[in-house]
Design a protein around this motif. Sequence first.
Motif, PDB file in Angstrom:
ATOM      1  N   CYS A  10       0.866  -1.490   0.109  1.00  0.00           N
ATOM      2  CA  CYS A  10       0.318  -0.185  -0.052  1.00  0.00           C
ATOM      3  C   CYS A  10       0.873   0.953  -0.099  1.00  0.00           C
ATOM      4  CB  CYS A  10      -0.887   0.340   1.090  1.00  0.00           C
ATOM      5  SG  CYS A  10      -2.220  -1.056   1.195  1.00  0.00           S
ATOM      6  N   SER A  11       0.483   2.283  -0.761  1.00  0.00           N
ATOM      7  CA  SER A  11       1.523   3.382  -0.266  1.00  0.00           C
ATOM      8  C   SER A  11       0.920   4.016   0.335  1.00  0.00           C
ATOM      9  CB  SER A  11       0.994   4.288  -1.889  1.00  0.00           C
ATOM     10  OG  SER A  11       0.224   4.516  -1.825  1.00  0.00           O
ATOM     11  N   ARG A  12       1.872   5.277   1.087  1.00  0.00           N
ATOM     12  CA  ARG A  12       0.919   6.377   2.111  1.00  0.00           C
ATOM     13  C   ARG A  12      -0.507   6.830   2.015  1.00  0.00           C
ATOM     14  NH1 ARG A  12       5.406   7.977   5.899  1.00  0.00           N
ATOM     15  NH2 ARG A  12       6.867   5.917   5.573  1.00  0.00           N
ATOM     16  N   SER A  13      -0.328   7.116   0.916  1.00  0.00           N
ATOM     17  CA  SER A  13      -2.090   7.812   0.480  1.00  0.00           C
ATOM     18  C   SER A  13      -2.859   7.338  -0.113  1.00  0.00           C
ATOM     19  CB  SER A  13      -1.790   8.233  -1.381  1.00  0.00           C
ATOM     20  OG  SER A  13      -1.464   7.222  -2.045  1.00  0.00           O
ATOM     21  N   ALA A  14      -3.288   6.058   0.675  1.00  0.00           N
ATOM     22  CA  ALA A  14      -4.440   4.944   0.829  1.00  0.00           C
ATOM     23  C   ALA A  14      -4.549   4.840   2.134  1.00  0.00           C
ATOM     24  CB  ALA A  14      -3.640   4.068   0.700  1.00  0.00           C
ATOM     25  N   ARG A  16      -6.639   6.343   5.318  1.00  0.00           N
ATOM     26  CA  ARG A  16      -7.310   6.669   5.196  1.00  0.00           C
ATOM     27  C   ARG A  16      -7.912   7.439   7.108  1.00  0.00           C
ATOM     28  NH1 ARG A  16      -7.181   8.623   1.149  1.00  0.00           N
ATOM     29  NH2 ARG A  16      -8.718   7.570  -0.654  1.00  0.00           N
ATOM     30  N   ARG A  39       1.899  13.779  10.532  1.00  0.00           N
ATOM     31  CA  ARG A  39       1.507  14.954   9.858  1.00  0.00           C
ATOM     32  C   ARG A  39       2.101  15.343   8.656  1.00  0.00           C
ATOM     33  NH1 ARG A  39      -1.063  19.312  13.410  1.00  0.00           N
ATOM     34  NH2 ARG A  39      -3.268  18.413  13.468  1.00  0.00           N
ATOM     35  N   ASP A  41       4.755  12.867   7.571  1.00  0.00           N
ATOM     36  CA  ASP A  41       3.991  11.187   7.118  1.00  0.00           C
ATOM     37  C   ASP A  41       3.170  10.926   6.229  1.00  0.00           C
ATOM     38  OD1 ASP A  41       6.972  10.637   8.278  1.00  0.00           O
ATOM     39  OD2 ASP A  41       5.869   8.501   9.032  1.00  0.00           O
ATOM     40  N   PHE A  42       2.281  11.355   6.445  1.00  0.00           N
ATOM     41  CA  PHE A  42       0.843  11.415   6.121  1.00  0.00           C
ATOM     42  C   PHE A  42       0.435  12.631   5.392  1.00  0.00           C
ATOM     43  CE2 PHE A  42       1.312   7.541   8.941  1.00  0.00           C
ATOM     44  CZ  PHE A  42       1.681   6.886   7.171  1.00  0.00           C
ATOM     45  N   TYR A  43       0.415  13.487   4.386  1.00  0.00           N
ATOM     46  CA  TYR A  43       0.552  15.088   4.914  1.00  0.00           C
ATOM     47  C   TYR A  43      -1.394  14.666   3.735  1.00  0.00           C
ATOM     48  CZ  TYR A  43      -0.053  19.220   1.825  1.00  0.00           C
ATOM     49  OH  TYR A  43      -0.123  20.470   1.932  1.00  0.00           O
ATOM     50  N   GLY A  44      -1.612  16.001   4.818  1.00  0.00           N
ATOM     51  CA  GLY A  44      -3.095  16.132   4.373  1.00  0.00           C
ATOM     52  C   GLY A  44      -4.369  15.407   5.009  1.00  0.00           C
ATOM     53  N   LEU A  45      -3.792  14.468   5.942  1.00  0.00           N
ATOM     54  CA  LEU A  45      -4.324  13.599   6.624  1.00  0.00           C
ATOM     55  C   LEU A  45      -5.238  13.966   7.922  1.00  0.00           C
ATOM     56  CD1 LEU A  45      -5.696  10.498   6.830  1.00  0.00           C
ATOM     57  CD2 LEU A  45      -3.346  10.277   8.259  1.00  0.00           C
TER      58      LEU A  45
END
Length: 53
Positions: A10-14, A16, A39, A41-45
């Motif tokens: 899986c990618s980090r963008s996956a 949620r 934040r 590591d998981f930009y936008g989360l």
Amino acid sequence: MAEALLKSSCSRSAVRAVCLDLSGVNHPTDQQRILDWLRSDFYGLTCLIHLPL
């Protein structure tokens, strides 16, 4: 977390949501450090810390 994502292909963008069970993050500076790490590591989360009452 990077290793778990790699093993699951899986990618980090996956990602949620992230649920962490941490001990010793009662102090606001500790909480901010955890939030900053997530934040970065998981930009936008959306990241929240929930402390037990």
